[in-house]
Design a protein around this motif. Structure first.
Motif, mmCIF file in Angstrom:
data_model
loop_
_atom_site.group_PDB
_atom_site.id
_atom_site.type_symbol
_atom_site.label_atom_id
_atom_site.label_comp_id
_atom_site.label_asym_id
_atom_site.label_seq_id
_atom_site.Cartn_x
_atom_site.Cartn_y
_atom_site.Cartn_z
ATOM 1 N N GLN A 1 34.049 15.418 30.331
ATOM 2 C CA GLN A 1 35.447 15.003 30.201
ATOM 3 C C GLN A 1 35.972 15.255 28.793
ATOM 4 O OE1 GLN A 1 36.168 10.904 31.175
ATOM 5 N NE2 GLN A 1 38.380 11.142 31.121
ATOM 6 N N ALA A 2 35.082 15.183 27.801
ATOM 7 C CA ALA A 2 35.475 15.460 26.412
ATOM 8 C C ALA A 2 35.568 16.958 26.134
ATOM 9 C CB ALA A 2 34.477 14.817 25.454
ATOM 10 N N GLY A 3 35.276 17.781 27.142
ATOM 11 C CA GLY A 3 35.422 19.224 26.994
ATOM 12 C C GLY A 3 34.146 19.968 26.647
ATOM 13 N N VAL A 4 33.004 19.280 26.655
ATOM 14 C CA VAL A 4 31.737 19.922 26.329
ATOM 15 C C VAL A 4 31.243 20.729 27.525
ATOM 16 C CG1 VAL A 4 29.322 19.521 25.676
ATOM 17 C CG2 VAL A 4 31.141 18.120 24.671
ATOM 18 N N ASN A 5 30.902 21.986 27.284
ATOM 19 C CA ASN A 5 30.299 22.843 28.307
ATOM 20 C C ASN A 5 28.819 22.477 28.364
ATOM 21 O OD1 ASN A 5 29.094 24.854 29.808
ATOM 22 N ND2 ASN A 5 30.164 26.528 28.789
ATOM 23 N N LEU A 6 28.434 21.700 29.383
ATOM 24 C CA LEU A 6 27.090 21.144 29.451
ATOM 25 C C LEU A 6 26.000 22.208 29.555
ATOM 26 C CD1 LEU A 6 27.820 18.101 31.769
ATOM 27 C CD2 LEU A 6 27.590 18.120 29.281
ATOM 28 N N SER A 7 26.345 23.380 30.043
ATOM 29 C CA SER A 7 25.338 24.440 30.156
ATOM 30 C C SER A 7 24.902 24.961 28.785
ATOM 31 C CB SER A 7 25.858 25.592 31.008
ATOM 32 O OG SER A 7 26.894 26.281 30.338
ATOM 33 N N GLN A 8 25.633 24.593 27.732
ATOM 34 C CA GLN A 8 25.312 25.031 26.374
ATOM 35 C C GLN A 8 24.661 23.929 25.534
ATOM 36 O OE1 GLN A 8 25.688 28.218 25.236
ATOM 37 N NE2 GLN A 8 26.252 28.677 27.350
ATOM 38 N N VAL A 9 24.302 22.801 26.176
ATOM 39 C CA VAL A 9 23.723 21.661 25.453
ATOM 40 C C VAL A 9 22.230 21.548 25.759
ATOM 41 C CG1 VAL A 9 23.791 19.150 25.113
ATOM 42 C CG2 VAL A 9 25.912 20.414 25.516
ATOM 43 N N VAL A 10 21.434 21.447 24.714
ATOM 44 C CA VAL A 10 19.994 21.233 24.828
ATOM 45 C C VAL A 10 19.698 19.845 24.269
ATOM 46 C CG1 VAL A 10 17.723 21.979 24.011
ATOM 47 C CG2 VAL A 10 19.481 23.673 24.555
#
Length: 196
Positions: free
Chosen positions: A93-102
């Motif tokens: 919801q904050a705009g973070v692309n979860l596929s780019q988070v480790v």
């Protein structure tokens, strides 16, 4: 002046005392804070500290706009030893692309090594939750961030508020407010409002 020396000045690795230092930055996403920071945001290629009273007391509110911007540009970011499990729907919801988070759970003894390796491997930002870092560790993180031209963000407890710091930027958060405790090329500033 030699071409090599001019290049070091252009890259911000050297500066003259009488000339304001130029630093590449990314906006924090909080207008009041950007207004008081040299360059208008997070210093790129540097170690920054986010001082907070307890996990969940505003430290993520401060860094989420940066992480969202980086991940939307398909640049990976890493969270090392976060004390709380990230709430994926809130991050999205904050705009973070979860596929780019480790997210990496690691003992404190391996956290700095992991952060440096991730920065060297191309992470655009690393958020690191460890209680204490010695001077060698902070220098290693600074050099790794500088070499990668990335963001090293140390989430640090308020209990370390008075401890010395080699970070380029040190910001204390409490709820919806941030205090700039230390900033290279600028002055401390209290009471910067953060967006809700």
């Amino acid at each position: 002046m030699s071409a090599a020396l001019a290049q070091l000045f252009d890259q911000g690795r050297l500066w003259r005392g009488h000339v304001p230092r130029t630093t590449r930055t990314q906006p924090t996403g909080h207008a009041a804070l950007d207004a008081v920071l040299p360059g208008g945001g997070w210093p790129c290629g540097a170690l920054s500290e986010v001082v907070h009273a307890a996990p969940g007391s505003g430290e993520l509110r401060l860094v989420l706009p940066l992480l969202a911007r980086l991940t939307q540009a398909h640049r990976p970011v890493a969270l090392i030893a976060p004390p709380l499990r990230p709430y994926a729907p809130g991050w999205a919801q904050a705009g973070v692309n979860l596929s780019q988070v480790v997210v990496l759970e690691t003992p404190n003894a391996q956290a700095v090594d992991s952060a440096c390796q991730l920065l060297q491997a191309g992470a655009a930002a690393v958020c690191l939750w460890v209680r204490r870092l010695n001077e060698i560790d902070t220098r290693r993180l600074t050099l790794a961030a500088e070499t990668a031209q990335a963001f090293a963000l140390w989430m640090r407890s308020t209990s370390a508020h008075g401890a010395p710091s080699t970070a380029a930027l040190r910001v204390a958060v409490n709820g919806h407010h941030a205090d700039v405790l230390k900033v290279r090329g600028g002055r401390p500033q209290a009471g910067c409002a953060m967006g809700v």
